[in-house]
Design a protein around this motif. Structure first.
Motif, PDB file in Angstrom:
ATOM      1  N   MET A  78       0.824  -1.193   0.000  1.00  0.00           N
ATOM      2  CA  MET A  78       0.000   0.000   0.000  1.00  0.00           C
ATOM      3  C   MET A  78       0.870   1.259   0.000  1.00  0.00           C
ATOM      4  O   MET A  78       0.576   2.221  -0.677  1.00  0.00           O
ATOM      5  N   GLN A  79       1.940   1.217   0.758  1.00  0.00           N
ATOM      6  CA  GLN A  79       2.823   2.370   0.852  1.00  0.00           C
ATOM      7  C   GLN A  79       3.503   2.645  -0.492  1.00  0.00           C
ATOM      8  O   GLN A  79       3.706   3.813  -0.850  1.00  0.00           O
ATOM      9  N   LEU A  80       3.818   1.611  -1.237  1.00  0.00           N
ATOM     10  CA  LEU A  80       4.457   1.777  -2.546  1.00  0.00           C
ATOM     11  C   LEU A  80       3.542   2.515  -3.516  1.00  0.00           C
ATOM     12  O   LEU A  80       4.005   3.320  -4.326  1.00  0.00           O
ATOM     13  N   GLN A  81       2.250   2.302  -3.427  1.00  0.00           N
ATOM     14  CA  GLN A  81       1.306   3.001  -4.302  1.00  0.00           C
ATOM     15  C   GLN A  81       1.305   4.498  -4.014  1.00  0.00           C
ATOM     16  O   GLN A  81       1.232   5.315  -4.945  1.00  0.00           O
ATOM     17  N   PHE A  82       1.387   4.875  -2.760  1.00  0.00           N
ATOM     18  CA  PHE A  82       1.435   6.297  -2.413  1.00  0.00           C
ATOM     19  C   PHE A  82       2.728   6.934  -2.905  1.00  0.00           C
ATOM     20  O   PHE A  82       2.731   8.056  -3.418  1.00  0.00           O
ATOM     21  N   TRP A  83       3.848   6.218  -2.746  1.00  0.00           N
ATOM     22  CA  TRP A  83       5.118   6.752  -3.235  1.00  0.00           C
ATOM     23  C   TRP A  83       5.118   6.864  -4.759  1.00  0.00           C
ATOM     24  O   TRP A  83       5.664   7.826  -5.309  1.00  0.00           O
ATOM     25  N   SER A  84       4.519   5.899  -5.418  1.00  0.00           N
ATOM     26  CA  SER A  84       4.431   5.961  -6.878  1.00  0.00           C
ATOM     27  C   SER A  84       3.574   7.144  -7.319  1.00  0.00           C
ATOM     28  O   SER A  84       3.929   7.868  -8.259  1.00  0.00           O
ATOM     29  N   GLY A  85       2.475   7.347  -6.651  1.00  0.00           N
ATOM     30  CA  GLY A  85       1.617   8.491  -6.959  1.00  0.00           C
ATOM     31  C   GLY A  85       2.329   9.809  -6.716  1.00  0.00           C
ATOM     32  O   GLY A  85       2.188  10.761  -7.492  1.00  0.00           O
ATOM     33  N   ALA A  86       3.110   9.872  -5.649  1.00  0.00           N
ATOM     34  CA  ALA A  86       3.871  11.086  -5.359  1.00  0.00           C
ATOM     35  C   ALA A  86       4.914  11.332  -6.447  1.00  0.00           C
ATOM     36  O   ALA A  86       5.135  12.478  -6.863  1.00  0.00           O
ATOM     37  N   GLY A  87       5.527  10.265  -6.934  1.00  0.00           N
ATOM     38  CA  GLY A  87       6.502  10.404  -8.019  1.00  0.00           C
ATOM     39  C   GLY A  87       5.866  10.896  -9.311  1.00  0.00           C
ATOM     40  O   GLY A  87       6.422  11.753 -10.000  1.00  0.00           O
ATOM     41  N   VAL A  88       4.701  10.362  -9.616  1.00  0.00           N
ATOM     42  CA  VAL A  88       3.985  10.799 -10.820  1.00  0.00           C
ATOM     43  C   VAL A  88       3.565  12.261 -10.686  1.00  0.00           C
ATOM     44  O   VAL A  88       3.717  13.055 -11.622  1.00  0.00           O
ATOM     45  N   ALA A  89       3.055  12.632  -9.532  1.00  0.00           N
ATOM     46  CA  ALA A  89       2.641  14.024  -9.304  1.00  0.00           C
ATOM     47  C   ALA A  89       3.840  14.964  -9.387  1.00  0.00           C
ATOM     48  O   ALA A  89       3.737  16.064  -9.947  1.00  0.00           O
ATOM     49  N   LEU A  90       4.970  14.543  -8.867  1.00  0.00           N
ATOM     50  CA  LEU A  90       6.177  15.359  -8.955  1.00  0.00           C
ATOM     51  C   LEU A  90       6.635  15.489 -10.403  1.00  0.00           C
ATOM     52  O   LEU A  90       7.072  16.566 -10.828  1.00  0.00           O
ATOM     53  N   GLY A  91       6.528  14.412 -11.168  1.00  0.00           N
ATOM     54  CA  GLY A  91       6.871  14.475 -12.590  1.00  0.00           C
ATOM     55  C   GLY A  91       5.976  15.443 -13.348  1.00  0.00           C
ATOM     56  O   GLY A  91       6.451  16.207 -14.201  1.00  0.00           O
ATOM     57  N   ILE A  92       4.694  15.431 -13.039  1.00  0.00           N
ATOM     58  CA  ILE A  92       3.766  16.375 -13.672  1.00  0.00           C
ATOM     59  C   ILE A  92       4.138  17.805 -13.298  1.00  0.00           C
ATOM     60  O   ILE A  92       4.115  18.700 -14.148  1.00  0.00           O
ATOM     61  N   ALA A  93       4.494  18.020 -12.042  1.00  0.00           N
ATOM     62  CA  ALA A  93       4.887  19.358 -11.602  1.00  0.00           C
ATOM     63  C   ALA A  93       6.149  19.830 -12.324  1.00  0.00           C
ATOM     64  O   ALA A  93       6.249  20.998 -12.718  1.00  0.00           O
ATOM     65  N   ILE A  94       7.091  18.943 -12.516  1.00  0.00           N
ATOM     66  CA  ILE A  94       8.325  19.305 -13.217  1.00  0.00           C
ATOM     67  C   ILE A  94       8.032  19.637 -14.675  1.00  0.00           C
ATOM     68  O   ILE A  94       8.533  20.640 -15.205  1.00  0.00           O
ATOM     69  N   LEU A  95       7.219  18.826 -15.328  1.00  0.00           N
ATOM     70  CA  LEU A  95       6.864  19.100 -16.723  1.00  0.00           C
ATOM     71  C   LEU A  95       6.102  20.418 -16.858  1.00  0.00           C
ATOM     72  O   LEU A  95       6.337  21.187 -17.799  1.00  0.00           O
ATOM     73  N   ALA A  96       5.212  20.692 -15.926  1.00  0.00           N
ATOM     74  CA  ALA A  96       4.473  21.953 -15.964  1.00  0.00           C
ATOM     75  C   ALA A  96       5.411  23.135 -15.723  1.00  0.00           C
ATOM     76  O   ALA A  96       5.241  24.198 -16.332  1.00  0.00           O
ATOM     77  N   GLY A  97       6.388  22.967 -14.868  1.00  0.00           N
ATOM     78  CA  GLY A  97       7.376  24.020 -14.638  1.00  0.00           C
ATOM     79  C   GLY A  97       8.199  24.305 -15.879  1.00  0.00           C
ATOM     80  O   GLY A  97       8.479  25.465 -16.206  1.00  0.00           O
ATOM     81  N   LEU A  98       8.579  23.247 -16.580  1.00  0.00           N
ATOM     82  CA  LEU A  98       9.313  23.430 -17.838  1.00  0.00           C
ATOM     83  C   LEU A  98       8.451  24.121 -18.890  1.00  0.00           C
ATOM     84  O   LEU A  98       8.933  24.993 -19.630  1.00  0.00           O
ATOM     85  N   ALA A  99       7.186  23.752 -18.953  1.00  0.00           N
ATOM     86  CA  ALA A  99       6.282  24.386 -19.915  1.00  0.00           C
ATOM     87  C   ALA A  99       6.061  25.860 -19.572  1.00  0.00           C
ATOM     88  O   ALA A  99       5.994  26.709 -20.469  1.00  0.00           O
ATOM     89  N   GLU A 100       5.965  26.184 -18.295  1.00  0.00           N
ATOM     90  CA  GLU A 100       5.809  27.581 -17.876  1.00  0.00           C
ATOM     91  C   GLU A 100       7.055  28.390 -18.213  1.00  0.00           C
ATOM     92  O   GLU A 100       6.968  29.524 -18.677  1.00  0.00           O
ATOM     93  N   HIS A 101       8.221  27.798 -18.009  1.00  0.00           N
ATOM     94  CA  HIS A 101       9.477  28.468 -18.369  1.00  0.00           C
ATOM     95  C   HIS A 101       9.528  28.731 -19.869  1.00  0.00           C
ATOM     96  O   HIS A 101       9.918  29.821 -20.297  1.00  0.00           O
TER      97      HIS A 101
END
Length: 62
Positions: free
Chosen positions: A1-24
């Protein structure tokens, strides 16, 4: 169960990074008339918030 939360956090962080690059990229555009319609900053903040919440839940689930 804990691995699913960490995976979701990784995906959300990846989306945030991509959005930051797009904003730049949007801020450094050559044609100032082509603004765009996607709110990259809001997507970035939502991704960072989701990553923070999911990582917090993962830490407390263990």
């Amino acid at each position: 169960m804990q691995l699913q939360f960490w995976s979701g956090a990784g995906v959300a962080l990846g989306i945030a990074i991509l959005a930051g690059l797009a904003e730049h990229r949007r801020r450094k555009r050559r044609n100032l008339e082509r603004v765009g319609w996607v709110p990259w900053m809001a997507i970035q903040m939502a991704g960072l918030f989701a990553a923070l919440v999911l990582a917090s839940v993962a830490l407390h689930a263990g």
